[in-house]
Design a protein around this motif. Structure first.
Motif, PDB file in Angstrom:
ATOM      1  N   UNK A 192      -8.144  51.057  -6.808  1.00  0.00           N
ATOM      2  CA  UNK A 192      -9.149  50.213  -6.129  1.00  0.00           C
ATOM      3  C   UNK A 192     -10.218  49.043  -6.848  1.00  0.00           C
ATOM      4  N   UNK A 193     -10.294  47.839  -6.103  1.00  0.00           N
ATOM      5  CA  UNK A 193     -11.530  47.185  -6.836  1.00  0.00           C
ATOM      6  C   UNK A 193     -11.178  46.924  -8.717  1.00  0.00           C
ATOM      7  N   UNK A 194      -9.969  46.733  -8.308  1.00  0.00           N
ATOM      8  CA  UNK A 194      -8.922  45.725  -9.549  1.00  0.00           C
ATOM      9  C   UNK A 194      -7.643  45.084  -9.348  1.00  0.00           C
ATOM     10  N   UNK A 195      -7.625  44.380  -9.815  1.00  0.00           N
ATOM     11  CA  UNK A 195      -5.855  43.723  -9.496  1.00  0.00           C
ATOM     12  C   UNK A 195      -5.157  44.271 -10.492  1.00  0.00           C
ATOM     13  N   UNK A 196      -4.226  45.019 -10.609  1.00  0.00           N
ATOM     14  CA  UNK A 196      -3.024  44.880 -11.386  1.00  0.00           C
ATOM     15  C   UNK A 196      -1.828  44.109 -11.560  1.00  0.00           C
ATOM     16  N   UNK A 197      -2.106  43.916 -12.512  1.00  0.00           N
ATOM     17  CA  UNK A 197      -1.295  42.077 -13.616  1.00  0.00           C
ATOM     18  C   UNK A 197      -0.759  42.904 -14.645  1.00  0.00           C
ATOM     19  N   UNK A 198       0.422  41.741 -14.772  1.00  0.00           N
ATOM     20  CA  UNK A 198       0.578  42.448 -16.339  1.00  0.00           C
ATOM     21  C   UNK A 198      -0.098  42.001 -17.143  1.00  0.00           C
ATOM     22  N   UNK A 199       0.484  43.188 -19.090  1.00  0.00           N
ATOM     23  CA  UNK A 199       0.035  43.039 -19.840  1.00  0.00           C
ATOM     24  C   UNK A 199      -0.126  41.093 -20.113  1.00  0.00           C
ATOM     25  N   UNK A 200      -1.135  40.593 -20.877  1.00  0.00           N
ATOM     26  CA  UNK A 200      -0.971  39.461 -21.213  1.00  0.00           C
ATOM     27  C   UNK A 200      -2.119  38.253 -19.996  1.00  0.00           C
ATOM     28  N   UNK A 201      -2.041  39.586 -19.200  1.00  0.00           N
ATOM     29  CA  UNK A 201      -2.210  38.106 -18.161  1.00  0.00           C
ATOM     30  C   UNK A 201      -4.211  38.577 -18.036  1.00  0.00           C
ATOM     31  N   UNK A 234       2.246  56.669 -22.372  1.00  0.00           N
ATOM     32  CA  UNK A 234       2.964  55.304 -21.621  1.00  0.00           C
ATOM     33  C   UNK A 234       2.851  54.022 -20.944  1.00  0.00           C
ATOM     34  N   UNK A 235       3.020  53.044 -21.617  1.00  0.00           N
ATOM     35  CA  UNK A 235       2.576  51.761 -20.895  1.00  0.00           C
ATOM     36  C   UNK A 235       3.081  50.865 -19.958  1.00  0.00           C
ATOM     37  N   UNK A 236       2.599  50.554 -18.910  1.00  0.00           N
ATOM     38  CA  UNK A 236       2.662  49.665 -17.450  1.00  0.00           C
ATOM     39  C   UNK A 236       2.725  48.340 -17.647  1.00  0.00           C
ATOM     40  N   UNK A 237       3.096  48.054 -18.838  1.00  0.00           N
ATOM     41  CA  UNK A 237       2.190  46.104 -19.071  1.00  0.00           C
ATOM     42  C   UNK A 237       3.058  44.959 -18.108  1.00  0.00           C
ATOM     43  N   UNK A 238       4.056  45.733 -17.265  1.00  0.00           N
ATOM     44  CA  UNK A 238       4.438  44.649 -16.230  1.00  0.00           C
ATOM     45  C   UNK A 238       3.725  45.087 -15.488  1.00  0.00           C
ATOM     46  N   UNK A 239       2.695  45.408 -14.904  1.00  0.00           N
ATOM     47  CA  UNK A 239       2.160  45.345 -13.871  1.00  0.00           C
ATOM     48  C   UNK A 239       2.296  46.765 -13.079  1.00  0.00           C
ATOM     49  N   UNK A 240       3.521  47.624 -12.816  1.00  0.00           N
ATOM     50  CA  UNK A 240       4.469  48.813 -12.477  1.00  0.00           C
ATOM     51  C   UNK A 240       2.870  49.589 -11.722  1.00  0.00           C
ATOM     52  N   UNK A 241       3.181  50.377 -10.966  1.00  0.00           N
ATOM     53  CA  UNK A 241       2.484  51.322  -9.983  1.00  0.00           C
ATOM     54  C   UNK A 241       3.483  52.619  -9.530  1.00  0.00           C
ATOM     55  N   UNK A 242       3.861  52.364 -10.367  1.00  0.00           N
ATOM     56  CA  UNK A 242       5.141  53.422 -10.367  1.00  0.00           C
ATOM     57  C   UNK A 242       6.309  54.163 -10.594  1.00  0.00           C
ATOM     58  N   UNK A 243       6.009  55.677 -11.107  1.00  0.00           N
ATOM     59  CA  UNK A 243       7.399  55.698 -13.052  1.00  0.00           C
ATOM     60  C   UNK A 243       7.591  56.624 -11.901  1.00  0.00           C
ATOM     61  N   UNK A 244       9.103  57.171 -12.733  1.00  0.00           N
ATOM     62  CA  UNK A 244      10.083  58.258 -13.313  1.00  0.00           C
ATOM     63  C   UNK A 244      10.319  58.289 -14.210  1.00  0.00           C
ATOM     64  N   UNK A 287     -11.420  54.670 -27.169  1.00  0.00           N
ATOM     65  CA  UNK A 287     -11.710  53.849 -26.180  1.00  0.00           C
ATOM     66  C   UNK A 287     -11.404  51.915 -26.681  1.00  0.00           C
ATOM     67  N   UNK A 288     -11.999  52.524 -28.132  1.00  0.00           N
ATOM     68  CA  UNK A 288     -12.783  50.836 -28.264  1.00  0.00           C
ATOM     69  C   UNK A 288     -10.764  50.330 -29.355  1.00  0.00           C
ATOM     70  N   UNK A 289     -10.189  50.255 -28.891  1.00  0.00           N
ATOM     71  CA  UNK A 289      -8.876  50.199 -30.002  1.00  0.00           C
ATOM     72  C   UNK A 289      -7.896  50.319 -28.261  1.00  0.00           C
ATOM     73  N   UNK A 290      -6.768  48.982 -29.002  1.00  0.00           N
ATOM     74  CA  UNK A 290      -5.200  49.628 -27.802  1.00  0.00           C
ATOM     75  C   UNK A 290      -4.473  50.760 -27.400  1.00  0.00           C
ATOM     76  N   UNK A 291      -4.265  51.180 -26.636  1.00  0.00           N
ATOM     77  CA  UNK A 291      -4.318  52.478 -25.897  1.00  0.00           C
ATOM     78  C   UNK A 291      -2.937  52.636 -26.900  1.00  0.00           C
ATOM     79  N   UNK A 297      -5.076  43.176 -23.339  1.00  0.00           N
ATOM     80  CA  UNK A 297      -4.809  43.786 -24.967  1.00  0.00           C
ATOM     81  C   UNK A 297      -4.223  45.236 -25.062  1.00  0.00           C
ATOM     82  N   UNK A 298      -4.165  45.513 -23.450  1.00  0.00           N
ATOM     83  CA  UNK A 298      -4.468  47.297 -23.869  1.00  0.00           C
ATOM     84  C   UNK A 298      -4.723  47.967 -24.301  1.00  0.00           C
ATOM     85  N   UNK A 299      -6.465  47.706 -24.309  1.00  0.00           N
ATOM     86  CA  UNK A 299      -7.511  47.829 -24.544  1.00  0.00           C
ATOM     87  C   UNK A 299      -8.725  48.461 -23.338  1.00  0.00           C
TER      88      UNK A 299
END
Length: 140
Positions: free
Chosen positions: A55-64, A94-104, A83-87, A122-124
Motif C-alpha cells: 500500500x502507498x508504494x509503487x512496486x517496480x523492477x529493481x533499477x527503476x 530472495x529478490x523479486x527485482x522484476x516487480x513480482x507480487x507472488x512467488x512459489x 538495513x544500510x546495505x543492499x539486501x 539498488x536493493x537497499x
C-alpha cells in the motif's frame, strides 16, 4: 595510459552516491508491505505460494528510479539485519527485482518464518525500512 584515463573519466561521470554502500532512499509516506497468503499459523505443503501485498508504494523492477517505488525481498527464516546495505541474495533473502507480487517457493518440512522487506532501486531498504510482520507457517 590513454585507456586508464578513459576509464577514470567514465568512472567520474557517475554520481558517487550510486556507488556508496548504505545510501538510503526515503520511505514513501504511509508505505506498507504485507503477506496476503499464507496466513500466519497456516499449515501448507511445498511448494508454497506466497502473495505479496503493498500500500502507498509503487512496486517496480529493481533499477527503476521512480519516486515512491521499490520491489519486494522475501526473508525466509531470517531478519533484516543490516538495513544500510543492499539486501543479500541467498537462500534466506530472495529478490523479486522484476516487480513480482507472488512467488512459489520450495521449503523443507517444518516451521518457517516469512517476512517482506521493500528495497529501493539498488536493493537497499528504505529509510525507515518498509517491512511486513513476520508470518510463521508449518510445511508438511
Amino acid at each position: 595510459m590513454r585507456p586508464a584515463i578513459a576509464v577514470a573519466l567514465v568512472a567520474l561521470s557517475f554520481p558517487v552516491a550510486a556507488w556508496a554502500d548504505g545510501e538510503r532512499t526515503p520511505a514513501p509516506v504511509g508505505a506498507k508491505v504485507f503477506i496476503i497468503e499464507p496466513a500466519d499459523g497456516a499449515t501448507v505443503s511445498s511448494p508454497v505460494t506466497v502473495k505479496f501485498g503493498a500500500e502507498n508504494v509503487e512496486i517496480a523492477p529493481a533499477g527503476t528510479d521512480n519516486p515512491n517505488s521499490g520491489h519486494h525481498h522475501l526473508l525466509i527464516d531470517a531478519e533484516a539485519s543490516d538495513v544500510n546495505s543492499a539486501v543479500p541474495s541467498d537462500d534466506h533473502h530472495i529478490h523479486y527485482g522484476k516487480g513480482q507480487t507472488e512467488a512459489s517457493i520450495a521449503l523443507t518440512p517444518g516451521k518457517h518464518t516469512l517476512q517482506l522487506l521493500l528495497g529501493d532501486k539498488n536493493h537497499i531498504p528504505h529509510d525507515p525500512p518498509v517491512e511486513s510482520k513476520a508470518v510463521t507457517i508449518t510445511v508438511e
